[in-house]
Design a protein around this motif. Structure first.
Motif, short mmCIF file in Angstrom:
data_model
loop_
_atom_site.label_atom_id
_atom_site.label_comp_id
_atom_site.label_asym_id
_atom_site.label_seq_id
_atom_site.Cartn_x
_atom_site.Cartn_y
_atom_site.Cartn_z
N ALA A 98 -6.61 2.39 3.89
CA ALA A 98 -8.00 2.79 4.08
C ALA A 98 -8.16 3.70 5.29
CB ALA A 98 -8.88 1.55 4.24
N ARG A 99 -7.43 3.43 6.37
CA ARG A 99 -7.55 4.29 7.55
C ARG A 99 -7.12 5.73 7.24
NH1 ARG A 99 -6.11 -0.50 10.15
NH2 ARG A 99 -3.87 -0.10 9.98
N ASN A 100 -6.26 5.89 6.25
CA ASN A 100 -5.73 7.22 5.94
C ASN A 100 -6.33 7.86 4.70
OD1 ASN A 100 -3.30 7.81 7.90
ND2 ASN A 100 -3.19 5.63 7.40
N HIS A 101 -6.98 7.06 3.84
CA HIS A 101 -7.53 7.60 2.59
C HIS A 101 -8.96 7.17 2.33
CE1 HIS A 101 -3.76 9.47 1.18
NE2 HIS A 101 -3.21 8.52 1.90
N GLY A 102 -9.63 6.62 3.34
CA GLY A 102 -11.05 6.32 3.23
C GLY A 102 -11.37 5.00 2.57
N ASP A 103 -10.86 4.78 1.38
CA ASP A 103 -11.05 3.53 0.64
C ASP A 103 -9.71 3.09 0.07
OD1 ASP A 103 -14.18 2.94 0.11
OD2 ASP A 103 -13.83 5.11 0.18
N ALA A 104 -9.54 1.78 -0.04
CA ALA A 104 -8.31 1.24 -0.64
C ALA A 104 -8.62 -0.08 -1.33
CB ALA A 104 -7.23 1.04 0.42
N VAL A 105 -7.89 -0.34 -2.40
CA VAL A 105 -7.93 -1.63 -3.08
C VAL A 105 -6.50 -2.11 -3.22
CG1 VAL A 105 -8.33 -2.80 -5.29
CG2 VAL A 105 -10.09 -1.32 -4.33
N VAL A 106 -6.24 -3.37 -2.88
CA VAL A 106 -4.92 -3.96 -3.03
C VAL A 106 -4.97 -4.99 -4.15
CG1 VAL A 106 -3.07 -5.27 -1.93
CG2 VAL A 106 -4.38 -3.60 -0.60
N LEU A 107 -4.09 -4.81 -5.13
CA LEU A 107 -3.97 -5.74 -6.26
C LEU A 107 -2.64 -6.47 -6.14
CD1 LEU A 107 -5.07 -3.21 -9.02
CD2 LEU A 107 -6.50 -4.95 -7.97
N LEU A 108 -2.69 -7.78 -5.97
CA LEU A 108 -1.48 -8.59 -5.91
C LEU A 108 -1.13 -9.01 -7.34
CD1 LEU A 108 -2.41 -10.74 -2.78
CD2 LEU A 108 -1.08 -8.62 -2.85
N ASP A 109 -0.46 -8.10 -8.05
CA ASP A 109 -0.23 -8.29 -9.48
C ASP A 109 0.71 -9.46 -9.78
OD1 ASP A 109 -1.78 -5.95 -10.09
OD2 ASP A 109 -0.06 -4.74 -9.48
N GLU A 110 1.77 -9.59 -9.01
CA GLU A 110 2.71 -10.70 -9.14
C GLU A 110 3.06 -11.18 -7.75
OE1 GLU A 110 6.14 -9.70 -11.49
OE2 GLU A 110 4.94 -8.99 -13.18
N ARG A 111 3.31 -12.50 -7.62
CA ARG A 111 3.57 -13.05 -6.30
C ARG A 111 4.64 -14.13 -6.37
NH1 ARG A 111 -1.57 -15.23 -3.62
NH2 ARG A 111 -2.21 -15.85 -5.70
N ILE A 112 5.63 -14.03 -5.51
CA ILE A 112 6.61 -15.10 -5.35
C ILE A 112 5.90 -16.40 -5.01
CG2 ILE A 112 8.53 -15.91 -3.91
CD1 ILE A 112 9.38 -12.95 -3.63
N ALA A 113 4.81 -16.29 -4.25
CA ALA A 113 4.07 -17.47 -3.79
C ALA A 113 3.48 -18.30 -4.91
CB ALA A 113 2.96 -17.04 -2.83
N VAL A 114 3.31 -17.73 -6.10
CA VAL A 114 2.75 -18.50 -7.21
C VAL A 114 3.74 -18.59 -8.37
CG1 VAL A 114 0.36 -18.05 -6.59
CG2 VAL A 114 1.53 -16.47 -8.12
N GLY A 115 5.04 -18.51 -8.05
CA GLY A 115 6.06 -18.79 -9.06
C GLY A 115 6.62 -17.59 -9.79
N ASP A 116 6.15 -16.37 -9.50
CA ASP A 116 6.75 -15.19 -10.12
C ASP A 116 8.11 -14.91 -9.49
OD1 ASP A 116 4.63 -14.44 -11.91
OD2 ASP A 116 3.47 -13.83 -10.16
N PRO A 117 9.05 -14.30 -10.23
CA PRO A 117 10.38 -14.06 -9.68
C PRO A 117 10.38 -13.03 -8.56
CG PRO A 117 10.16 -13.04 -11.85
CD PRO A 117 8.96 -13.90 -11.66
#
Length: 315
Positions: free
Chosen positions: A270-289
Motif C-alpha cells: 500500500a505504501r508503494n501502490h496506494g491500495d493493497a489487498v492480501v488474500l491468504l489463499d492457502e496456509r500451513i497454519a490451517v493444514g495446507d501443505p
C-alpha cells in the motif's frame, strides 16, 4: 480470526459454538439474524468433528459486511451435488441441506494435500466498525536498521520486536479482536522498518515496482527463516508460495499469526501502490501443505471486496 481444535471433540466444538455466538451477538446489526447463523455454524462444526480425520481449523473473516466461515480438516472430501430435502424421518442427512438453505453459497474444495476446505457466507450483517489497518509507529522503531546483517534482519531481532510491539499495543488499547489487532500492529511497524532496510541495502528511492516489492518480501521472509518463492508477478498482483513457516509447526496452534504476513505484505504494497489487498489463499497454519499468498495492487485491490485491505497513509 482462527481457532484450532485438537482433538476435535464434541466438547471443543460446543465451546467454539458458544464463543462464536457471543461474537455474533456483539457485532451483528440485527438480533433476528443470529439464530440462522448459529445453526449454520453448529452444523458445519458437527460435520467437521465427525469426519475430521485429525485436527480441525476454523476461520472467520468478517472484513466484508457478511462473515465468511471456513472450516478446514484432514478428512475425506465430498461432492455437494444437488442437495435435496432429506427424509424428515431419517436420523441423518439434514445438516448440509439446512446450511445450503440458510446460507445459500456452501462451497467445498479438496486441499492440495490431505483434507478439505468447507466455506460459506453466514446470513448476518456486521455493524460498521473501525478498520484493522493501523498506522506504522515512528517512535523508536524495532528492530533498528543497523541490526540488519548481510541478508537482512535475523530471527532474534524479529522475535524480540514481535514481543515488544505486542506488549506495547496491548498497553495502548483493547478490543473484540485483540489477537488480530495486536498482530496487525506488529506487522505494520516492523514491516515498515524492514522496507526501510531493503531500500538502504538496494539504494532504492521512490516507489517500489511490483518486482522490487516482491524482492523485499522474499528478503525479509528469508531472513526470519521462511521459504517463500515467486509464483507470478505482474503490474497488478504478486503471488507467492511458501514451504516453511517462520513460526514452525506451532503456527498450527496459533493460526492468527498469519495476520503478521498479511499486515507486513499489505503495508509495504500500500505504501508503494496506494491500495493493497492480501488474500491468504492457502496456509500451513490451517493444514495446507504450503502457503499461497496473493497481493493485489492499486486498482485491482480497490475492485476486490474480499481479503485484508490496506491503504497508503495520508500525506
Amino acid at each position: 480470526m482462527d481457532w484450532f481444535l485438537a482433538p476435535p471433540t464434541a466438547q471443543a466444538a460446543s465451546a467454539l459454538r458458544a464463543e462464536l455466538a457471543a461474537l455474533f451477538r456483539r457485532h451483528a446489526r440485527e438480533a433476528d439474524e443470529l439464530a440462522d447463523a448459529e445453526l449454520v455454524v453448529s452444523e458445519l462444526l458437527s460435520n467437521a468433528v465427525e469426519h475430521a480425520g485429525g485436527p480441525v481449523w476454523v476461520s472467520l473473516d468478517w472484513s466484508a459486511p457478511q462473515p465468511l466461515l471456513v472450516v478446514h480438516d484432514l478428512g475425506p472430501t465430498f461432492e455437494l451435488g444437488t442437495l435435496s430435502l432429506p427424509d424428515v424421518a431419517g436420523p441423518r442427512g439434514r445438516g448440509l441441506w439446512l446450511v445450503s438453505r440458510l446460507a445459500g453459497d456452501l462451497r467445498v474444495a479438496a486441499k492440495r494435500g490431505t483434507g478439505k476446505r468447507v466455506e460459506t457466507t453466514l446470513p448476518l450483517t456486521r455493524r460498521v466498525e473501525r478498520s484493522l489497518d493501523p498506522p506504522r509507529r515512528r517512535v523508536n522503531p524495532l528492530p533498528a536498521v543497523d541490526e540488519a546483517g548481510p541478508t537482512g534482519f535475523g530471527r532474534e531481532a524479529f522475535l524480540r520486536a514481535l514481543v515488544v510491539e505486542l506488549a506495547r499495543t496491548a498497553d495502548a488499547g483493547h478490543g473484540p479482536h485483540v489477537t488480530e489487532q495486536l498482530v496487525a500492529q506488529v506487522g505494520a511497524t516492523v514491516g515498515g522498518q524492514m522496507e526501510d532496510e531493503y531500500r538502504r541495502a538496494r539504494a532504492v528511492v521512490g516507489r517500489l515496482t511490483p518486482e522490487q516489492v516482491t524482492e523485499c518480501y522474499l528478503r525479509l521472509k528469508s531472513a526470519i527463516d521462511g521459504d517463500f518463492y515467486v509464483i507470478s508477478v505482474d503490474a497488478d498482483r504478486i503471488v507467492l508460495g511458501n514451504r516453511r513457516c517462520p513460526f514452525g509447526e506451532t503456527v498450527r496452534h496459533a493460526p492468527a499469526l498469519c495476520r503478521m504476513t498479511s499486515s507486513v505484505f499489505g503495508g509495504i504494497a500500500a505504501r508503494n501502490h496506494g491500495d493493497a489487498v492480501v488474500l491468504l489463499d492457502e496456509r500451513i497454519a490451517v493444514g495446507d501443505p504450503e502457503c499461497r499468498v496473493t497481493v493485489l495492487l492499486g486498482s485491482a485491490a480497490r475492485d476486490n471486496p474480499g481479503g485484508h485491505h490496506y491503504r497508503a497513509p495520508a500525506g
